[in-house]
Motif scaffolding. Sequence first.
Motif, PDB file in Angstrom:
ATOM      1  N   MET A  85       0.844  -1.190   0.000  1.00  0.00           N
ATOM      2  CA  MET A  85       0.000   0.000   0.000  1.00  0.00           C
ATOM      3  C   MET A  85       0.887   1.251   0.000  1.00  0.00           C
ATOM      4  O   MET A  85       1.836   1.347   0.773  1.00  0.00           O
ATOM      5  N   VAL A  86       0.560   2.190  -0.855  1.00  0.00           N
ATOM      6  CA  VAL A  86       1.258   3.466  -0.917  1.00  0.00           C
ATOM      7  C   VAL A  86       0.319   4.520  -0.349  1.00  0.00           C
ATOM      8  O   VAL A  86      -0.840   4.609  -0.748  1.00  0.00           O
ATOM      9  N   HIS A  87       0.814   5.296   0.591  1.00  0.00           N
ATOM     10  CA  HIS A  87       0.018   6.350   1.222  1.00  0.00           C
ATOM     11  C   HIS A  87      -0.119   7.541   0.285  1.00  0.00           C
ATOM     12  O   HIS A  87       0.849   7.942  -0.364  1.00  0.00           O
ATOM     13  N   VAL A  88      -1.321   8.109   0.251  1.00  0.00           N
ATOM     14  CA  VAL A  88      -1.590   9.280  -0.578  1.00  0.00           C
ATOM     15  C   VAL A  88      -2.091  10.388   0.338  1.00  0.00           C
ATOM     16  O   VAL A  88      -2.978  10.175   1.155  1.00  0.00           O
ATOM     17  N   GLY A  89      -1.500  11.547   0.216  1.00  0.00           N
ATOM     18  CA  GLY A  89      -1.910  12.694   1.015  1.00  0.00           C
ATOM     19  C   GLY A  89      -2.117  13.898   0.127  1.00  0.00           C
ATOM     20  O   GLY A  89      -1.894  13.845  -1.083  1.00  0.00           O
ATOM     21  N   TRP A  90      -2.551  14.981   0.724  1.00  0.00           N
ATOM     22  CA  TRP A  90      -2.780  16.185  -0.049  1.00  0.00           C
ATOM     23  C   TRP A  90      -2.476  17.432   0.760  1.00  0.00           C
ATOM     24  O   TRP A  90      -2.546  17.435   1.972  1.00  0.00           O
ATOM     25  N   PHE A  91      -2.103  18.474   0.027  1.00  0.00           N
ATOM     26  CA  PHE A  91      -1.849  19.801   0.589  1.00  0.00           C
ATOM     27  C   PHE A  91      -2.524  20.814  -0.328  1.00  0.00           C
ATOM     28  O   PHE A  91      -2.153  20.928  -1.490  1.00  0.00           O
TER      29      PHE A  91
END
Length: 189
Positions: A85-91
């Motif tokens: 699993m690859v973590h996805v985030g946002w700014f």
Amino acid sequence: MNATIDRTLFNERVTSPPARLSLTPAGSVPGLLDGAWWPRSRDLSRELPALLDVLDARWGRITRVTVNPAHWPVIPHKVPVAGRMVHVGWFADEQDPHKLILLSYTAGRWDLLVIPPETGAVAAARLMSAAATRSSLLTASALLAREDITRDARETLNREEEWETEGGHASATAGNLDPAGCLSSARGR
């Protein structure tokens, strides 16, 4: 009559088309971008696995991805890639809306221009080339803005060329001739 379901069809991973990607040459002087990615849609769950498969082989295992939510309708918290699993985030405010940031615990950080999926092939090729230019100091948004300005200038030039080939100035001037074939002006004769 009994129906059977072949479960192997459901367990197979649907392969995505290869990622459309352009990267700066290895060992080049770093710039603001490390290349460009041209996804086929705005669906991160569908688009990221193909991209990360390619980048893992080149840059090492990508562990986290960040985006700006301005152009992504849904941002998953995690995306499955090659059995992990690859973590996805946002700014929202801190990250350029046209940039994707990729992080690896072992190898560092890379920034890619995200070319909008609806971009035409010719414009996308220009953007991919510009983003992969060594030591470029243009941001992702600046590259897209430059492409918009260039496109607008080309469209204006094309309209002017079309106007000229359809009679252009001569045709417009001909409409100002008096019955004797002389040019008339707004000031009088």
